[in-house]
Design an enzyme around this catalytic site. Structure first.
Site, PDB file in Angstrom:
ATOM      1  N   CYS A 161     -33.264   2.102  -2.780  1.00  0.00           N
ATOM      2  CA  CYS A 161     -32.501   3.104  -3.539  1.00  0.00           C
ATOM      3  C   CYS A 161     -32.655   4.516  -2.986  1.00  0.00           C
ATOM      4  O   CYS A 161     -31.849   5.386  -3.290  1.00  0.00           O
ATOM      5  CB  CYS A 161     -32.919   3.093  -4.998  1.00  0.00           C
ATOM      6  SG  CYS A 161     -32.212   1.704  -5.853  1.00  0.00           S
TER       7      CYS A 161
HETATM    8  N1  CO8 Z   1     -28.170  -9.312 -22.487  1.00  0.00           N
HETATM    9  C1  CO8 Z   1     -28.861  -9.361 -23.651  1.00  0.00           C
HETATM   10  N2  CO8 Z   1     -30.195  -9.172 -23.739  1.00  0.00           N
HETATM   11  C2  CO8 Z   1     -30.840  -8.916 -22.597  1.00  0.00           C
HETATM   12  C3  CO8 Z   1     -30.205  -8.856 -21.347  1.00  0.00           C
HETATM   13  C4  CO8 Z   1     -28.801  -9.075 -21.321  1.00  0.00           C
HETATM   14  N3  CO8 Z   1     -28.099  -9.028 -20.175  1.00  0.00           N
HETATM   15  N4  CO8 Z   1     -31.116  -8.574 -20.395  1.00  0.00           N
HETATM   16  C5  CO8 Z   1     -32.291  -8.481 -21.005  1.00  0.00           C
HETATM   17  N5  CO8 Z   1     -32.155  -8.691 -22.338  1.00  0.00           N
HETATM   18  C6  CO8 Z   1     -33.189  -8.709 -23.372  1.00  0.00           C
HETATM   19  C7  CO8 Z   1     -34.570  -8.870 -22.754  1.00  0.00           C
HETATM   20  O1  CO8 Z   1     -34.853 -10.213 -22.462  1.00  0.00           O
HETATM   21  C8  CO8 Z   1     -35.459  -8.313 -23.863  1.00  0.00           C
HETATM   22  O2  CO8 Z   1     -35.613  -9.276 -24.865  1.00  0.00           O
HETATM   23  P1  CO8 Z   1     -37.010  -9.407 -25.643  1.00  0.00           P
HETATM   24  O3  CO8 Z   1     -37.215  -8.058 -26.286  1.00  0.00           O
HETATM   25  O4  CO8 Z   1     -36.755 -10.507 -26.584  1.00  0.00           O
HETATM   26  O5  CO8 Z   1     -38.018  -9.695 -24.581  1.00  0.00           O
HETATM   27  C9  CO8 Z   1     -34.604  -7.183 -24.428  1.00  0.00           C
HETATM   28  O6  CO8 Z   1     -33.256  -7.455 -24.027  1.00  0.00           O
HETATM   29  C10 CO8 Z   1     -35.022  -5.831 -23.914  1.00  0.00           C
HETATM   30  O7  CO8 Z   1     -35.245  -5.940 -22.488  1.00  0.00           O
HETATM   31  P2  CO8 Z   1     -35.832  -4.786 -21.627  1.00  0.00           P
HETATM   32  O8  CO8 Z   1     -36.982  -4.122 -22.311  1.00  0.00           O
HETATM   33  O9  CO8 Z   1     -36.020  -5.320 -20.219  1.00  0.00           O
HETATM   34  O10 CO8 Z   1     -34.572  -3.801 -21.637  1.00  0.00           O
HETATM   35  P3  CO8 Z   1     -34.508  -2.353 -21.079  1.00  0.00           P
HETATM   36  O11 CO8 Z   1     -34.105  -1.465 -22.175  1.00  0.00           O
HETATM   37  O12 CO8 Z   1     -35.712  -1.969 -20.300  1.00  0.00           O
HETATM   38  O13 CO8 Z   1     -33.279  -2.457 -20.064  1.00  0.00           O
HETATM   39  C11 CO8 Z   1     -32.982  -2.520 -17.675  1.00  0.00           C
HETATM   40  C12 CO8 Z   1     -33.360  -3.303 -18.926  1.00  0.00           C
HETATM   41  C13 CO8 Z   1     -31.538  -2.080 -17.817  1.00  0.00           C
HETATM   42  C14 CO8 Z   1     -33.121  -3.422 -16.453  1.00  0.00           C
HETATM   43  C15 CO8 Z   1     -33.876  -1.280 -17.537  1.00  0.00           C
HETATM   44  O14 CO8 Z   1     -35.234  -1.627 -17.686  1.00  0.00           O
HETATM   45  C16 CO8 Z   1     -33.740  -0.560 -16.227  1.00  0.00           C
HETATM   46  O15 CO8 Z   1     -32.661  -0.223 -15.753  1.00  0.00           O
HETATM   47  N6  CO8 Z   1     -34.849  -0.191 -15.620  1.00  0.00           N
HETATM   48  C17 CO8 Z   1     -34.875   0.625 -14.428  1.00  0.00           C
HETATM   49  C18 CO8 Z   1     -34.695  -0.242 -13.302  1.00  0.00           C
HETATM   50  C19 CO8 Z   1     -34.404   0.500 -12.044  1.00  0.00           C
HETATM   51  O16 CO8 Z   1     -34.130   1.645 -11.959  1.00  0.00           O
HETATM   52  N7  CO8 Z   1     -34.460  -0.232 -11.029  1.00  0.00           N
HETATM   53  C20 CO8 Z   1     -34.116   0.267  -9.783  1.00  0.00           C
HETATM   54  C21 CO8 Z   1     -33.639  -0.876  -9.076  1.00  0.00           C
HETATM   55  S1  CO8 Z   1     -32.545  -0.485  -7.891  1.00  0.00           S
HETATM   56  C22 CO8 Z   1     -33.367  -0.166  -6.410  1.00  0.00           C
HETATM   57  O17 CO8 Z   1     -34.426   0.317  -6.290  1.00  0.00           O
HETATM   58  C23 CO8 Z   1     -32.626  -0.587  -5.199  1.00  0.00           C
HETATM   59  C24 CO8 Z   1     -32.988  -1.944  -4.854  1.00  0.00           C
HETATM   60  C25 CO8 Z   1     -32.100  -2.421  -3.773  1.00  0.00           C
HETATM   61  C26 CO8 Z   1     -30.751  -2.807  -4.257  1.00  0.00           C
HETATM   62  C27 CO8 Z   1     -30.649  -4.211  -4.614  1.00  0.00           C
HETATM   63  C28 CO8 Z   1     -29.225  -4.681  -4.688  1.00  0.00           C
HETATM   64  C29 CO8 Z   1     -29.071  -6.115  -5.097  1.00  0.00           C
END
Ligand code: CO8
Length: 378
Positions: A161
């Site tokens: 990223c």
């Molecule tokens: N639908 C419904 N529920 C869901 C879904 C979904 N799609 N996904 C997860 N849930 C559930 C979870 O299972 C969890 O359930 P429970 O509480 O029962 O365990 C609940 O929703 C809450 O889950 P989270 O706490 O994980 O939810 P968040 O509020 O944290 O949101 C995110 C999840 C959106 C993934 C968030 O944590 C996020 O964006 N974090 C930052 C991540 C980030 O910035 N990453 C950078 C990655 S990109 C990068 O560095 C480049 C990499 C190279 C590129 C790759 C390309 C392929």
């Protein structure tokens, strides 16, 4: 607040190529849920015996609330929504044809060159910097250089990223050292092939795009809109919380080269909580090193991974809520485009700044890594 670094270097043009096709949350969720329901029926026995976990359902509402993403552009929709495939289908190209990634790099490059008023003859370095290159060699940058007819040198670099800002840092260093006079830095992000569309936690995160920037010494810049680089700052700290193990060793380790760990995976919540304060401190320290207070910054072009994450960064940095004009968001339509997000935000939301206004381009993510450039509108 003067730039004591010499020579003076500016961003003189930017361009973004947006794929013509897109997929909404609703479409993506419909296909994922159909896939999950089919999986659950087909594996009913092993799920009932506890050997295999039931696949949970996804939700468009969750995605928008958790990430700010409503839709994403994709190089092709072909295959992604097909529940018997769950990955894009690209047409194979021969070695005599331009590669997919070089093609989208060229699209963005031409837009940036036009914005900067540059021809191929003016440019002497091409940097392709992104999360993945479609092959190891020859470098995509050299293919782009060849297609555009640029003399000089080109190279590829990978920095997930933070690839865009780290690539711009290399452009800056080349210009400062005199090894180049005008650099074309491109982020052709073809990330959908690495998305695990069978994983509810990450199937919605990414989109494809290509972004480019022209950087040169101030003396040669003729564009109306320029941004002088006041400083660059990079920081890395090892973490496996965002990871892909895809690589050339799979053939030798006899692993499944397409196993789940070879695709993008992350501990999203941990990333969110750990990277946000690192990014906020990084920006504060960078500004302080230039004698600038965060309050003086007119625009923050932040990495576009998650809207709530950007809100958290701004809260740490300014103690304020996110102001949509000052901290633009493109996540709703582009989703996370790996390195390109901050450059898209810069490209789309910098025209209305006034001469002398200060801005910060900052990306953060896998590595962990954070990169920033402090710029002043010329
Ligand atoms: N639908 C419904 N529920 C869901 C879904 C979904 N799609 N996904 C997860 N849930 C559930 C979870 O299972 C969890 O359930 P429970 O509480 O029962 O365990 C609940 O929703 C809450 O889950 P989270 O706490 O994980 O939810 P968040 O509020 O944290 O949101 C995110 C999840 C959106 C993934 C968030 O944590 C996020 O964006 N974090 C930052 C991540 C980030 O910035 N990453 C950078 C990655 S990109 C990068 O560095 C480049 C990499 C190279 C590129 C790759 C390309 C392929």
């Amino acid at each position: 607040m003067t730039n004591t670094r010499s020579p003076r270097i500016v961003i003189s043009g930017s361009g973004v190529w947006t794929p013509p096709e897109s997929i909404t949350n609703e479409e993506l969720v419909e296909s994922y849920n159909a896939y999950a329901a089919k999986f659950n029926v087909e594996h009913a026995q092993v799920i009932a015996s506890g050997e295999v976990e039931q696949m949970p359902m996804s939700s468009a509402r969750f995605i928008e609330k958790a990430s700010g993403i409503k839709s994403r552009y994709v190089y092709t929709r072909n295959g992604i929504l097909d529940i018997n495939r769950m990955r894009p289908k690209f047409a194979e190209r021969s070695e005599n044809e331009i590669s997919h990634q070089a093609e989208i790099a060229v699209h963005a490059a031409r837009l940036a060159m036009a914005a900067a008023g540059k021809t191929a003859a003016d440019i002497d370095a091409v940097i392709v910097s992104c999360a993945y290159t479609q092959r190891s060699y020859p470098a995509i940058a050299i293919e782009v250089q060849n297609v555009l007819g640029i003399n000089g040198f080109g190279f590829d670099m990978l920095m997930a990223c933070s690839a865009a800002t780290f690539g711009l840092h290399r452009a800056y260093d080349s210009l400062a050292s005199g090894s180049a006079a005008c650099v074309l830095a491109i982020n052709p992000e073809l990330v959908t092939p690495q998305v695990n569309y069978c994983d509810r936690d990450s199937h919605f995160i990414f989109g494809d795009v290509s972004a480019a920037i022209i950087m040169e010494r101030i003396e040669t810049a003729a564009a109306e809109n320029t941004f002088e680089i006041l400083g660059t700052k990079a920081q890395t700290q090892f973490s496996s919380n965002i990871r892909s193990n895809f690589g050339h060793l799979s053939r030798a380790t006899d692993e499944d080269p397409y196993g789940w760990d070879k695709l993008f995976h992350q501990a999203g919540r941990k990333v969110f909580e750990e990277v946000s304060p690192i990014a906020a401190d990084h920006i504060r320290d960078h500004l302080a090193s230039l004698g600038i207070r965060p309050e003086e910054v007119k625009r923050f072009w932040l990495h576009q991974a998650n809207l709530n994450m950007n809100k958290m960064v701004i809260k740490h940095l300014l103690g304020e809520e996110l102001d949509a004009e000052r901290i633009p968001t493109v996540l709703d339509t582009y989703a996370n485009t790996a390195s390109a997000g901050s450059v898209i935000a810069f490209h789309l939301c910098s025209d209305n700044l006034k001469r002398g206004d200060i801005g910060v381009i900052c990306s953060f993510g896998a590595g962990y890594s954070v990169g920033s450039l402090v710029v002043r509108k010329g």
